[in-house]
Every structure is written in structure tokens, then in C-alpha cells.
Motif scaffolding. Sequence first.
Motif, PDB file in Angstrom:
ATOM      1  N   GLN A 196       6.851  11.053   7.625  1.00 24.99           N
ATOM      2  CA  GLN A 196       6.458  11.465   6.534  1.00 24.99           C
ATOM      3  C   GLN A 196       7.531  11.327   5.463  1.00 24.99           C
ATOM      4  OE1 GLN A 196       3.332  11.754   5.369  1.00 24.99           O
ATOM      5  NE2 GLN A 196       4.220  11.684   3.333  1.00 24.99           N
ATOM      6  N   ALA A 197       8.569  11.868   6.006  1.00 23.34           N
ATOM      7  CA  ALA A 197       9.823  11.833   5.144  1.00 23.34           C
ATOM      8  C   ALA A 197      10.505  10.480   4.974  1.00 23.34           C
ATOM      9  CB  ALA A 197      10.884  12.856   5.699  1.00 23.34           C
ATOM     10  N   GLY A 198      10.148   9.611   5.925  1.00 26.63           N
ATOM     11  CA  GLY A 198      10.598   8.151   5.903  1.00 26.63           C
ATOM     12  C   GLY A 198       9.791   7.675   4.852  1.00 26.63           C
ATOM     13  N   ASP A 199       8.355   7.949   4.815  1.00 28.43           N
ATOM     14  CA  ASP A 199       7.646   7.413   3.851  1.00 28.43           C
ATOM     15  C   ASP A 199       8.207   7.482   2.280  1.00 28.43           C
ATOM     16  OD1 ASP A 199       4.434   7.402   5.777  1.00 28.43           O
ATOM     17  OD2 ASP A 199       6.489   5.720   6.014  1.00 28.43           O
ATOM     18  N   ASP A 200       8.189   8.872   2.099  1.00 28.07           N
ATOM     19  CA  ASP A 200       8.740   9.065   0.908  1.00 28.07           C
ATOM     20  C   ASP A 200      10.096   8.693   0.301  1.00 28.07           C
ATOM     21  OD1 ASP A 200       6.581  10.905   0.884  1.00 28.07           O
ATOM     22  OD2 ASP A 200       7.763  12.669   1.492  1.00 28.07           O
ATOM     23  N   CYS A 201      11.069   8.337   1.368  1.00 24.70           N
ATOM     24  CA  CYS A 201      12.087   7.892   1.219  1.00 24.70           C
ATOM     25  C   CYS A 201      12.118   6.252   0.915  1.00 24.70           C
ATOM     26  CB  CYS A 201      13.151   7.912   2.348  1.00 24.70           C
ATOM     27  SG  CYS A 201      14.702   6.985   2.257  1.00 24.70           S
ATOM     28  N   LEU A 202      11.065   5.727   1.469  1.00 24.78           N
ATOM     29  CA  LEU A 202      10.755   4.191   1.162  1.00 24.78           C
ATOM     30  C   LEU A 202      10.152   4.231  -0.434  1.00 24.78           C
ATOM     31  CD1 LEU A 202       9.160   2.784   4.384  1.00 24.78           C
ATOM     32  CD2 LEU A 202      11.387   2.301   3.468  1.00 24.78           C
ATOM     33  N   ARG A 203       9.209   5.051  -0.769  1.00 25.81           N
ATOM     34  CA  ARG A 203       8.467   5.047  -2.042  1.00 25.81           C
ATOM     35  C   ARG A 203       9.737   5.172  -3.160  1.00 25.81           C
ATOM     36  NH1 ARG A 203       3.902   7.090   0.603  1.00 25.81           N
ATOM     37  NH2 ARG A 203       4.528   9.213   0.674  1.00 25.81           N
ATOM     38  N   GLU A 204      10.622   6.320  -2.959  1.00 32.10           N
ATOM     39  CA  GLU A 204      11.593   6.514  -3.867  1.00 32.10           C
ATOM     40  C   GLU A 204      12.669   5.264  -4.113  1.00 32.10           C
ATOM     41  OE1 GLU A 204      12.682  11.000  -2.515  1.00 32.10           O
ATOM     42  OE2 GLU A 204      13.580  10.363  -4.386  1.00 32.10           O
ATOM     43  N   VAL A 205      12.953   4.516  -2.843  1.00 32.74           N
ATOM     44  CA  VAL A 205      13.807   3.595  -3.010  1.00 32.74           C
ATOM     45  C   VAL A 205      13.121   2.534  -3.600  1.00 32.74           C
ATOM     46  CG1 VAL A 205      15.087   1.652  -1.539  1.00 32.74           C
ATOM     47  CG2 VAL A 205      15.152   4.225  -0.917  1.00 32.74           C
ATOM     48  N   ALA A 206      11.953   2.075  -3.542  1.00 29.80           N
ATOM     49  CA  ALA A 206      11.279   0.790  -3.948  1.00 29.80           C
ATOM     50  C   ALA A 206      11.058   1.100  -5.452  1.00 29.80           C
ATOM     51  CB  ALA A 206       9.974   0.911  -3.428  1.00 29.80           C
ATOM     52  N   ASN A 207      10.893   2.453  -5.892  1.00 24.54           N
ATOM     53  CA  ASN A 207      10.544   2.781  -7.429  1.00 24.54           C
ATOM     54  C   ASN A 207      12.034   2.446  -8.120  1.00 24.54           C
ATOM     55  OD1 ASN A 207       9.279   3.813  -9.585  1.00 24.54           O
ATOM     56  ND2 ASN A 207      10.676   5.817  -9.477  1.00 24.54           N
ATOM     57  N   GLY A 225       0.842  -1.330  -0.084  1.00 22.99           N
ATOM     58  CA  GLY A 225      -0.201   0.083  -0.016  1.00 22.99           C
ATOM     59  C   GLY A 225       0.713   1.271   0.199  1.00 22.99           C
ATOM     60  N   LEU A 226       1.953   1.301   0.464  1.00 25.98           N
ATOM     61  CA  LEU A 226       2.966   2.424   0.767  1.00 25.98           C
ATOM     62  C   LEU A 226       3.598   2.705  -0.465  1.00 25.98           C
ATOM     63  CD1 LEU A 226       4.056   4.711   2.210  1.00 25.98           C
ATOM     64  CD2 LEU A 226       5.818   3.292   3.327  1.00 25.98           C
ATOM     65  N   ALA A 279      22.376   2.838  -8.199  1.00 21.09           N
ATOM     66  CA  ALA A 279      21.268   3.592  -8.408  1.00 21.09           C
ATOM     67  C   ALA A 279      20.646   4.451  -7.084  1.00 21.09           C
ATOM     68  CB  ALA A 279      20.104   2.728  -8.944  1.00 21.09           C
ATOM     69  N   ILE A 280      20.570   3.481  -5.864  1.00 27.19           N
ATOM     70  CA  ILE A 280      20.066   4.376  -4.594  1.00 27.19           C
ATOM     71  C   ILE A 280      20.980   5.551  -4.181  1.00 27.19           C
ATOM     72  CG2 ILE A 280      19.468   3.930  -2.212  1.00 27.19           C
ATOM     73  CD1 ILE A 280      17.285   2.747  -4.227  1.00 27.19           C
ATOM     74  N   ASP A 281      22.291   5.125  -4.466  1.00 26.05           N
ATOM     75  CA  ASP A 281      23.492   6.157  -4.087  1.00 26.05           C
ATOM     76  C   ASP A 281      23.225   7.243  -4.761  1.00 26.05           C
ATOM     77  OD1 ASP A 281      26.994   6.192  -3.881  1.00 26.05           O
ATOM     78  OD2 ASP A 281      25.558   6.782  -2.500  1.00 26.05           O
ATOM     79  N   SER A 282      22.852   7.145  -6.363  1.00 21.85           N
ATOM     80  CA  SER A 282      22.894   8.442  -7.147  1.00 21.85           C
ATOM     81  C   SER A 282      21.455   9.155  -6.912  1.00 21.85           C
ATOM     82  CB  SER A 282      22.811   7.806  -8.607  1.00 21.85           C
ATOM     83  OG  SER A 282      21.485   7.091  -8.944  1.00 21.85           O
ATOM     84  N   LEU A 283      20.535   8.615  -5.852  1.00 23.67           N
ATOM     85  CA  LEU A 283      19.527   9.522  -5.412  1.00 23.67           C
ATOM     86  C   LEU A 283      19.791  10.727  -4.907  1.00 23.67           C
ATOM     87  CD1 LEU A 283      16.687   6.776  -4.701  1.00 23.67           C
ATOM     88  CD2 LEU A 283      16.719   8.124  -6.776  1.00 23.67           C
ATOM     89  N   ASN A 284      21.033  10.730  -4.309  1.00 18.75           N
ATOM     90  CA  ASN A 284      21.540  11.455  -3.142  1.00 18.75           C
ATOM     91  C   ASN A 284      20.220  12.105  -1.985  1.00 18.75           C
ATOM     92  OD1 ASN A 284      24.029  11.567  -4.286  1.00 18.75           O
ATOM     93  ND2 ASN A 284      23.267  12.843  -6.011  1.00 18.75           N
ATOM     94  N   ILE A 285      19.715  11.265  -1.539  1.00 22.32           N
ATOM     95  CA  ILE A 285      18.670  11.553  -0.444  1.00 22.32           C
ATOM     96  C   ILE A 285      19.466  11.908   0.680  1.00 22.32           C
ATOM     97  CG2 ILE A 285      16.590  10.666   0.831  1.00 22.32           C
ATOM     98  CD1 ILE A 285      16.075   8.691  -1.441  1.00 22.32           C
ATOM     99  N   PRO A 286      19.332  13.165   1.175  1.00 19.54           N
ATOM    100  CA  PRO A 286      20.124  13.476   2.510  1.00 19.54           C
ATOM    101  C   PRO A 286      19.822  12.643   3.374  1.00 19.54           C
ATOM    102  CG  PRO A 286      18.994  15.454   1.332  1.00 19.54           C
ATOM    103  CD  PRO A 286      18.512  14.393   0.636  1.00 19.54           C
ATOM    104  N   HIS A 287      20.792  12.298   4.349  1.00 15.42           N
ATOM    105  CA  HIS A 287      20.707  11.417   5.664  1.00 15.42           C
ATOM    106  C   HIS A 287      21.682  12.005   6.467  1.00 15.42           C
ATOM    107  CE1 HIS A 287      19.971   8.525   8.089  1.00 15.42           C
ATOM    108  NE2 HIS A 287      19.910   7.495   7.414  1.00 15.42           N
ATOM    109  N   SER A 288      21.647  13.135   7.322  1.00 21.78           N
ATOM    110  CA  SER A 288      22.547  13.413   8.051  1.00 21.78           C
ATOM    111  C   SER A 288      22.605  12.523   9.335  1.00 21.78           C
ATOM    112  CB  SER A 288      22.081  14.729   8.549  1.00 21.78           C
ATOM    113  OG  SER A 288      20.891  14.747   9.508  1.00 21.78           O
ATOM    114  N   GLY A 289      21.771  11.512   9.584  1.00 16.99           N
ATOM    115  CA  GLY A 289      21.955  10.738  10.642  1.00 16.99           C
ATOM    116  C   GLY A 289      22.844   9.316  10.253  1.00 16.99           C
ATOM    117  N   SER A 290      23.356   9.164   9.010  1.00  9.93           N
ATOM    118  CA  SER A 290      23.917   8.099   8.753  1.00  9.93           C
ATOM    119  C   SER A 290      25.411   8.038   8.882  1.00  9.93           C
ATOM    120  CB  SER A 290      23.964   8.052   7.281  1.00  9.93           C
ATOM    121  OG  SER A 290      24.852   6.804   6.824  1.00  9.93           O
TER     122      SER A 290
END
Length: 667
Positions: free
Chosen positions: A546-557, A498-499, A600-611
Motif C-alpha cells: 500500500q505504501a508502495g502504491d502511494d509512493c508510485l502515485r506521488e512519483v508519477a504526479n 489505473g493506479l 523534484a523526486i529527491d525533494s519529496l523526501n519520501i523515507p526509504h530505509s531500504g535504499s
Amino acid sequence: MLLNNIFNQLGISSFKGRLRFWFLCFIALMVLFASIPFIFFGKQEKLEDANVSIEKTIELQQVVINYWLQERISDVKSISELPSVKALDLEQMKEVLEAFDKNHSEFGMILYVNEDGISQINTKSTTEIDLSDREYFKEAKKGNSFITGVLIGRQTNSPIIIFSNPIYDSNGNFKGLIAGQVPLLTITDVMNQFQDESSETYLVDRSGMLITKSRQGEIGEYIDTEIFEEALAENPITNFYNTQNGEKVLGNYRWVHNNQWLIIGEITESKIFEPFYRMALMLSLVVLFAILIGYTLMVWVSNQAEAPIRKVLEGTRKIGERKFNFRLEKCKKDPIEFKELFDNFNNMNEIIESYIISLKESEDKFRTIVNYSSDMITIHNSTGKYLYVSPAGKEILQYEDKEIIGYDSYYFIHPDDLELVKQKHDTLLKEGYAVSTYRIRRKNGEYIWFESSIKLQGKTPEETHLIVISRNITERKMVEQKLQEANNVLLELSTKDGLTGIWNRRAFDERLELEWNRAIRNSSALSLIMLDIDYFKKFNDTYGHQAGDDCLREVANIIELTAKGSNDIAFRYGGEEFSVILPTTDLADAELVAESIRKAIDSLNIPHSGSVISKCVTISLGVNTMIPTESQSIDQLIAKADKALYQAKQDGRNCVRSTVSLISKPN
């Protein structure tokens, strides 16, 4: 007068009995005279002829088999001595082996095995198989050409033999071998070319396994007959014996292929004594002569029945004139068969009279049913042309008689339904009855749905016709179509996440089981990638759910797009964990797919300051590859992929780690 006394003494009062009496007398006389020539034929002469015939056939088969084996080993040897082969030019070697395989149909496959025993070129199967433990490889290292005994191919699961020859370079160094695999059916074809019609020859090895097809069994089956036991003991065989299939035969044998194979030649007892059957033909000629004499006597007897027969003929003429009230009168001097015939004739006329009356009543009832039935009733010839259409059919389809009678019924059927209707027609011809659902065109061009029950009637092609009862089921089909569409929507909702919108865990379990079973059937590789997002909990804590859900959707895509590009399937396994199923994919290719996903995930460049390891979102991936067998389970594949994923996390994350399960090496 004497004949009548004989009939009276024997109690023969019927016409049939008298004919039988004279025929028995003359047949007995015929057999007596015709059997005399048999005493001039001796069985011993025929046995000697049979032994000579078998001996010649076996000698020929021995020459053929030895020559054929030498030819095949010469073929393999000629390849190994080619300059491109000695130079180990793998590209040219592959072209040479494939060309040779294409032009030599007797070989199932040709392969090159290097000096370490690893197959590097195979015209029909996989390579990189360790064959160093094979007998033919050991013989090649000794410098010997070699022909194996009967083997069971691990990939083909069928009996084969292998011809091999070593390869030496210009300096005399051993560089491997060329091997050719030949199915045992090829040997059957070779032997059949030189088979004697009067006898049968076949090959077995020292274990008694059949190497060629014969009446004794299929290739791979075992025999245990007297001649096989005597051949192992090197004893001559001189008497008749029973074969594996119960035939009584005379046989002989020869050892070939360095005493590893046994040619057995056999001729049945019936074939040996076939000349005696020809004498039966002579006996038949004598019988024919006796029948001619008997015919003369039958004429005399039949004259006594002339008057009753004339009465019967008169009765049949009356039937032809449709005078069914005619009855035959019996006389005391008539034989009892004729008296019974007269009674049956009179009863038949009575039955015909009553049948005609009931038939007329049935026709009236049928006509009423047809005229008032809401179903369409049609009659067709054997090719499907309309011969009759009921009033309901004309009302439903709106055609006049001249617009449909004589036309092929396939002409009115929707093109998409023609193949299905033709299949039902084949079923009808086999079983005599079929039910078919299809679309048919009305006069206004509209297609409606029909459900037709079809029955085949008639015993000969000329008499055959089809009775078809058809019902308009268009409304029912519309309801079924809407229900199917609703079911498809529900099915997709139950198997999509669903997500993220990609396949969910339920779909993963179902698809993995499907691919696992297919890999077992095809003995093919199956790979699985397990991956999750590095430090995803910290991502949620930092940026919100909400940002986490957006991140999951981008990664899944991205995972789904990358997997589709390699004909694989992506799933959301749970939480931030994903999986990819890769059918018919070995470990090397699976690692390439995993690395493509990681990049491909690395190239998305989704910011993750907690990593801890990167300023952007990264993933860790574990890969496992197996060739499944019945003794293994799906859980092993998942567990080992999870173990590889855990190793990737231990090694610093944002990387791919893999493992491959040990499997039995195919032949």
C-alpha cells in the motif's frame, strides 16, 4: 438559266448547297489573289533578323548574369569586412546578418562559419553544423571569395548556389567566412526582368541541369538537346533544331560564370515567320472583299427562299400566340431543307402540345408532394435568400412567409455552424450538389439540427437557384452526442494508468509512434527519458504494497507536473518504471528536463530505509536523442534510452546518463 444548269449538273438542289457553291468559288479566287504577296517575302531575311535578335538578347543576359553574380559576392564581401564581423562580436554579427537577410530578399539565408568550419550563426536554420569539408570553406581558407555551382540543399531539398568570402581580423588571421545561400528561383526572376518577348533564354550547367525555369522544364530537370551538345563541343549552331519540349527553334548560346553555366537563347520557328502571319491578315481582307461579293449572290439566292421563310415566320407568330395546333403546308418548289424544316416545325408543335399537358400534370403532382411532405422544401436564389418555403417548413420553424421569404438563410443558422455551411456552399458551386448538417433557429429562439440536401439549378448566374430538402435530425444528434461522450470516457479509461492516473503503456506506444513520424517529416530532434525508482522492491518489502502504491502515485504526479512544465508527456511504462517523450528537444534540453525530474523526486523526501544510496526515495534516469530517419526504428530510440538508464544504475543510481544517436549532418 446558266446557273440553274450548273446546279443541275452538280446535283445542287438545296439552298445550303447553292450558298456553299458560290462561297467555295469566291474563297478559291480570294486565296489565289491574296497568296501572291507571299512570294515577295524571303525566309532568309527573317532568319538573319532572328539570329541578330537572339544574339543581342544573349549578350544582354550575359552582362546581367555576370553583373548579378559580382553584386552578390560583393554583398557577402561587404559583410565580412564590417568591424563587428572582423572583431567576431557574435551578438552584433547576428544582428547584422539578420538585418542583411531581411533587406536582401534574394538570399535564402546568411550564415557565419568559424575558422574550424562550424556554423555559429544562421539566419534561417540550425547552427553547430560542421562545414569544414565544403569547397567554399576550403577556398576561404586560401583567402578566396567563391561562388559554388548548383547544389541541392540538404535541409531545403531545393537547388541553390552559395556565395562566400573569408573573414580576417586586424592582424590578418583567418577567422572563418560569411556565406549567403541563394535559391535558383532568384536567378529566374533576374533573367525574366531582361527577357525579350520574341525569344526565350534560360540557364543550364555543364551537366545539362536547368538552373532557371523555362518551357523546357522545371529547375533541377535535365535537357539533352542539339544546342547543348554543340555548346559543350564549342561548335556554332546555325540550323533549326527540336527543343526538349518538341518545339522547332533557332538558337544560340554563351558561356558565363567561368564557363560553368550556359545561357541558351531560342526563338520558335512560328515567331520567326510571324510576318508571314501578318500576310494572312492581308489575305483575310481579300477574303472579306470576296465575302461581300458572295453576300450579293446569297441575296439573290435567298430571294428564292423568301416565300418559305415567310411561312416559317407566320408559324412562329402563331406559336407566340400559343396556337400550337397551327401546321405549315409544303410546296414542291421549296428547297429540301425548308421542306424538312416545315416537317420539324409541325412535329415541334405536336411535342409542345403534349409537353404542356404533361407539365401541368407534373406541377399538380409536385404541389401535392410538397404540401404533404414531412421534410422542409425550400427554394433560394444564388446568394441564399429564401424564395419559397413549403408548408412543412413553416410548421417546423414556425415562421410566417413574411418573416422568412426574402431573408438570407445564413441569418437563421447557428453562428458556430456558419463557416461549415459556407464551405458546403463552395462545394455546391463546384459540384452542383452538397449535403450539409447544421443548427437552425426556430421562431421561439430554440436551435434544432437540420440535415439538408442542396442541388444547384440554372446555367447562368441570373437563372441560378438552389433546391433544398431539409430534415429535422435533432433526436438523432442527441443520440449521437451521448454515444460520443460514452466513447470518449472509454477511450480515456483504456489509455490512463489505473493506479497513478497518468498515461499508460498503450498511450506511450501510440504517442511515441506519432511523434516519431512527425520528427521524420520535419527532420527534427526527438528525445526520450526512461527512469525507474531505485531499490523499489526493498521499499515494498520494508513498508508494504500500500505504501508502495502511494509512493508510485506521488512519483508519477511529480513526473507529470515537471514534464507538463516543459511541454512534454509522462507515462507509466510498467511497474516502477516511467518514461517521458520530449518532441523537438535536443539532448542538452532533454538532460535539463531529466535533472529537474530527479531533483523534484529527491525533494519529496519520501523515507526509504531500504535504499543503499539515500535515506529517501531516489530515481535513475537514462536519456536518448535522435533525429529519426526512414532507415531507423522506434525500438532503437527505446533501447538506447534503456541502455543509458542501465549506465545510470551502474554509476551509482540517483543520476542522469545520456546518449545521442549519430545522424547525417544537414547541409
